[in-house]
Design an enzyme around this catalytic site. Structure first.
Site, PDB file in Angstrom:
ATOM      1  N   ARG A  55       0.827  -1.210   0.000  1.00  0.00           N
ATOM      2  CA  ARG A  55       0.000   0.000   0.000  1.00  0.00           C
ATOM      3  C   ARG A  55       0.865   1.265   0.000  1.00  0.00           C
ATOM      4  O   ARG A  55       0.418   2.337  -0.396  1.00  0.00           O
ATOM      5  CB  ARG A  55      -0.998  -0.010   1.167  1.00  0.00           C
ATOM      6  CG  ARG A  55      -1.953   1.162   1.156  1.00  0.00           C
ATOM      7  CD  ARG A  55      -3.315   0.849   1.785  1.00  0.00           C
ATOM      8  NE  ARG A  55      -3.229   0.139   3.041  1.00  0.00           N
ATOM      9  CZ  ARG A  55      -2.798   0.651   4.188  1.00  0.00           C
ATOM     10  NH1 ARG A  55      -2.417   1.917   4.246  1.00  0.00           N
ATOM     11  NH2 ARG A  55      -2.739  -0.080   5.276  1.00  0.00           N
ATOM     12  N   ASP A 179      -6.477  16.533 -16.222  1.00  0.00           N
ATOM     13  CA  ASP A 179      -6.746  15.141 -16.592  1.00  0.00           C
ATOM     14  C   ASP A 179      -6.318  14.969 -18.058  1.00  0.00           C
ATOM     15  O   ASP A 179      -6.916  15.550 -18.965  1.00  0.00           O
ATOM     16  CB  ASP A 179      -8.245  14.861 -16.393  1.00  0.00           C
ATOM     17  CG  ASP A 179      -8.628  13.418 -16.693  1.00  0.00           C
ATOM     18  OD1 ASP A 179      -7.941  12.758 -17.488  1.00  0.00           O
ATOM     19  OD2 ASP A 179      -9.660  12.970 -16.147  1.00  0.00           O
ATOM     20  N   LYS A 204      -7.560   3.549 -19.838  1.00  0.00           N
ATOM     21  CA  LYS A 204      -7.927   3.851 -21.218  1.00  0.00           C
ATOM     22  C   LYS A 204      -6.746   3.574 -22.151  1.00  0.00           C
ATOM     23  O   LYS A 204      -6.369   2.438 -22.308  1.00  0.00           O
ATOM     24  CB  LYS A 204      -8.435   5.292 -21.297  1.00  0.00           C
ATOM     25  CG  LYS A 204      -9.478   5.639 -20.210  1.00  0.00           C
ATOM     26  CD  LYS A 204     -10.767   4.872 -20.345  1.00  0.00           C
ATOM     27  CE  LYS A 204     -11.703   4.993 -19.140  1.00  0.00           C
ATOM     28  NZ  LYS A 204     -11.995   6.338 -18.684  1.00  0.00           N
TER      29      LYS A 204
HETATM   30  C1  LIG Z   1     -12.452   6.908 -17.481  1.00  0.00           C
HETATM   31  C2  LIG Z   1     -12.056   8.281 -17.109  1.00  0.00           C
HETATM   32  C3  LIG Z   1     -11.844   8.622 -15.765  1.00  0.00           C
HETATM   33  C4  LIG Z   1     -12.040   7.635 -14.640  1.00  0.00           C
HETATM   34  O1  LIG Z   1     -11.094   6.610 -14.677  1.00  0.00           O
HETATM   35  P1  LIG Z   1     -11.330   5.136 -14.065  1.00  0.00           P
HETATM   36  O2  LIG Z   1     -10.048   4.460 -14.380  1.00  0.00           O
HETATM   37  O3  LIG Z   1     -12.518   4.559 -14.748  1.00  0.00           O
HETATM   38  O4  LIG Z   1     -11.559   5.321 -12.605  1.00  0.00           O
HETATM   39  C5  LIG Z   1     -11.452   9.918 -15.498  1.00  0.00           C
HETATM   40  N1  LIG Z   1     -11.288  10.836 -16.464  1.00  0.00           N
HETATM   41  C6  LIG Z   1     -11.492  10.542 -17.761  1.00  0.00           C
HETATM   42  C7  LIG Z   1     -11.309  11.603 -18.795  1.00  0.00           C
HETATM   43  C8  LIG Z   1     -11.889   9.258 -18.134  1.00  0.00           C
HETATM   44  O5  LIG Z   1     -12.104   8.971 -19.420  1.00  0.00           O
END
Ligand SMILES: *Cc1c(COP(=O)(O)O)cnc(C)c1O
Length: 390
Positions: A55, A179, A204
């Site tokens: 962790r 992000d 992704k």
């Molecule tokens: C999918 C996504 C998230 C969340 O990510 P997870 O891995 O599903 O928790 C956050 N921001 C964007 C732009 C995303 O496409």
């Protein structure tokens, strides 16, 4: 020495060499032992390198963190079990009751929920503004503002936001969290434009194969990364599995070739949609009529591989298009080898009020495609035949 290219760094990285293995071992262990108490104390006091408990850290996770920090141009990175674990922990790390967070009006669904519902329960003020308009941001900023949070490109309308001008406006005292899931470090490196932390859903494009969840926060400042890791990740516990870190390291090796192919397929699909009589409007930053096109061309090295579009005929047309597809899969998520189509109005955004949908720039005609790696002629013919069935 001259800095090596993106793929070379994504494939080789630096750091530990485990028995000269080409790929790192997966350290599936919860804890690490010490030869004696003296060494244990040295590691606990951060005086000696070493691992304590997964962790807190683990060699496979560390390798993924170092690789991401290098590719994003950060000082250090913290791996998380999902993109949302990375986002929620990073935002919390900057905010106390009474502080304020400002975000762009278009956000990923769960990020929107954290901003609108979760943080306000802890007396953190949150506001959403149109960050394509810097005057709106200037008006919204207050002495309580601690964080500005945005995605660029922002899903699903693919708004492009000017990272360096936003950082200039908010100044060094306000943290800018970006992000970078949709562009990936291959096409955009927000830290170089002034962001303080870059967060990712590594689920992704970084994974790239739809088989692992993961997240990461890459930090400009090494000391802050330690704070995020030891006061938030380890306490809130959103840890990445070493097995997933290994899959993500594998994904990184082909990120460049995949992104090039995703992008070239997306360009073809955007062109096809733009010329199609049943399509009202196409949202793709690579098209010259997209409002963020010029900024995207400056800020990014590619235009991404998400394409959204509005159909003529509203809800009925959108439902018919999705039911008529034979190969393209109906699914949320993005960045996989498979082309995925989603209809936000009935799927990801079904619980939002009409006012909120408007805030997102969404309507009942909007459909989003995450363009995959299939042969483009097969993607185009599937879309073409489904369009015919509308
Ligand atoms: C999918 C996504 C998230 C969340 O990510 P997870 O891995 O599903 O928790 C956050 N921001 C964007 C732009 C995303 O496409």
């Amino acid at each position: 020495m001259k800095k090596k290219g993106f793929s070379t760094r994504a494939i080789h990285g630096e750091g530990e060499n485990f028995a000269r293995a080409l790929n790192p071992p997966i350290f599936m262990t919860s804890t690490f032992s010490f030869p004696d108490l003296k060494q244990a104390e040295g590691v606990f006091e951060f005086k000696e390198p070493g691992f304590v408990y997964t962790r807190g850290n683990n060699p496979t996770l560390k390798q993924f963190e170092e690789r991401m920090a290098d590719l994003e141009g950060g000082e250090d990175a913290v791996a998380f079990g999902s993109g949302m674990a990375a986002i929620s922990s990073t935002l919390l790390s900057f905010l106390q009751p009474g502080d304020e967070l400002l975000a762009h009006r278009v956000l990923y669904g769960s990020s929107h929920k954290v901003v609108r519902e979760f943080l306000p329960r802890y007396r953190i003020k949150t506001g959403q503004v149109d960050l394509t308009n810097l005057e709106d941001l200037e008006k919204a900023l207050s002495s309580e503002t601690r964080v500005v949070f945005l995605e660029t490109p922002a899903n699903p309308t693919l708004d492009i936001l000017d990272i360096s001008r936003i950082k200039e406006l908010i100044g060094p005292e306000v943290a800018l969290v970006v992000d970078n899931t949709i562009a990936t470090p291959y096409w955009q490196r927000p830290l170089a434009s002034g962001a303080d932390v870059v967060v990712h859903s590594a689920t992704k494009y970084i994974s790239g194969h739809g088989d692992a969840l993961g997240g990461v926060a890459v930090c400009r400042d090494k000391e802050y990364a330690g704070h995020l890791k030891f006061n938030y990740l380890t306490e809130l516990g959103g840890v990445l599995s070493p097995f997933n870190a290994w899959l993500l390291l594998r994904g990184l090796k082909t990120l460049k070739v995949r992104m090039e192919e995703h992008g070239s397929n997306a360009e073809k699909i955007a062109g096809f949609l733009q010329g199609h009589p049943r399509v009202e409007r196409v949202y793709y930053p690579g098209l010259p009529d997209h409002p963020g096109h010029e900024l995207a061309a400056r800020q990014m090295e590619g235009f991404g591989a998400l394409v959204s579009f509005e159909l003529q005929g509203g809800q009925k047309a959108a439902r018919n298009l999705l039911s008529g597809l034979e190969m393209i899969k109906i699914a949320v998520s993005l960045g996989d080898t498979e082309t995925l189509i989603e209809y936000p109005f009935a799927m990801t955004h079904r619980d939002y009020s009409p006012r909120e949908l408007e805030l997102f720039g969404l309507n009942e005609s909007l459909v989003r495609i995450s363009v995959g790696l299939e042969d483009p002629q097969d993607l185009l013919s599937d879309l073409e035949q489904a369009m015919e069935k509308i």
